[in-house]
Scaffold this active site. Sequence first.
Site, PDB file in Angstrom:
ATOM      1  CB  ILE A   1     -30.364 105.769 -40.917  1.00  0.00           C
ATOM      2  CG1 ILE A   1     -31.504 106.013 -39.924  1.00  0.00           C
ATOM      3  CG2 ILE A   1     -30.740 106.219 -42.321  1.00  0.00           C
ATOM      4  CD1 ILE A   1     -31.730 107.470 -39.585  1.00  0.00           C
TER       5      ILE A   1
ATOM      6  CB  SER B   1     -28.949 120.388 -42.660  1.00  0.00           C
ATOM      7  OG  SER B   1     -30.226 120.700 -43.153  1.00  0.00           O
ATOM      8  CB  THR B   2     -24.198 117.850 -41.173  1.00  0.00           C
ATOM      9  OG1 THR B   2     -24.361 116.429 -41.127  1.00  0.00           O
ATOM     10  CG2 THR B   2     -24.902 118.500 -40.000  1.00  0.00           C
ATOM     11  N   GLY B   3     -24.698 117.160 -44.638  1.00  0.00           N
ATOM     12  CA  GLY B   3     -24.023 116.569 -45.798  1.00  0.00           C
ATOM     13  C   GLY B   3     -24.030 117.563 -46.949  1.00  0.00           C
ATOM     14  CB  ILE B   4     -25.829 117.406 -50.192  1.00  0.00           C
ATOM     15  CG1 ILE B   4     -25.319 116.008 -50.583  1.00  0.00           C
ATOM     16  CG2 ILE B   4     -26.018 118.265 -51.449  1.00  0.00           C
ATOM     17  CD1 ILE B   4     -26.380 115.075 -51.140  1.00  0.00           C
TER      18      ILE B   4
ATOM     19  CB  VAL C   1     -29.240 109.870 -45.552  1.00  0.00           C
ATOM     20  CG1 VAL C   1     -30.072 111.112 -45.390  1.00  0.00           C
ATOM     21  CG2 VAL C   1     -29.762 108.763 -44.656  1.00  0.00           C
ATOM     22  CG  ASP C   2     -33.897 111.747 -50.237  1.00  0.00           C
ATOM     23  OD1 ASP C   2     -34.751 110.878 -50.004  1.00  0.00           O
ATOM     24  OD2 ASP C   2     -34.143 112.804 -50.854  1.00  0.00           O
TER      25      ASP C   2
END
Length: 175
Positions: A9, A115-118, A31-32
């Site tokens: 992204i 929300s689907t990662g960590i 991603v952050d």
Amino acid sequence: MLKIVLGDITKVSTDAIVNAANTSLLGGGGVDGAIHRAAGPELLAECRTLHGCKTGQAKITKGYRLLAKYIIHTPGPVWNGGGKGEEALLKSCYKNCLRLAIENGCKTIAFPSISTGIYHFPLEKASVIAIDTILTFCREHTELEEVQMVCFDEQTKSYYEEALVSAQERGNVNE
Ligand code: ADP
């Protein structure tokens, strides 16, 4: 139009990209971290002025070194079994990001799989919530021309594709 793509992204050139942030808005993993690294240190400086963000809400910053003009930061819910309002909070993440995008004149926006990662939100549930919320919003707000779901791996992409097909079968169609 909703497009599901495989990619990073931080490389996308939509008017806004969404960051799956945490409530501090001061950067983190996943991603952050990738967005902060790609946007450069001015992003953290602006984020410090925002004093955090509640789960399910969203705040906007400039995109700095990214191709995107804006970054919309939204802390997704941490999955805690589903009894803590996680589904409604995830839906409100997508809605609030879309609303902020149009308020800032964006015509194109890209989301990661919030929300689907960590944060461990189950991918199947998350994909259905994301796709349904985006399609419904786009039907009601035609000024948005393109929404991309940018999936970082094939498995994530296949869940979002399946959720899109199932939404279309249920009549939640948006061209
Ligand atoms: P959360 O804390 O909301 O779960 P994560 O960053 O851990 O956020 O994961 C959210 C999703 O973003 C995951 O599917 C992860 O693989 C994906 N992701 C990680 N890096 C990128 C990237 N550069 N571009 C797009 N998606 C990414």
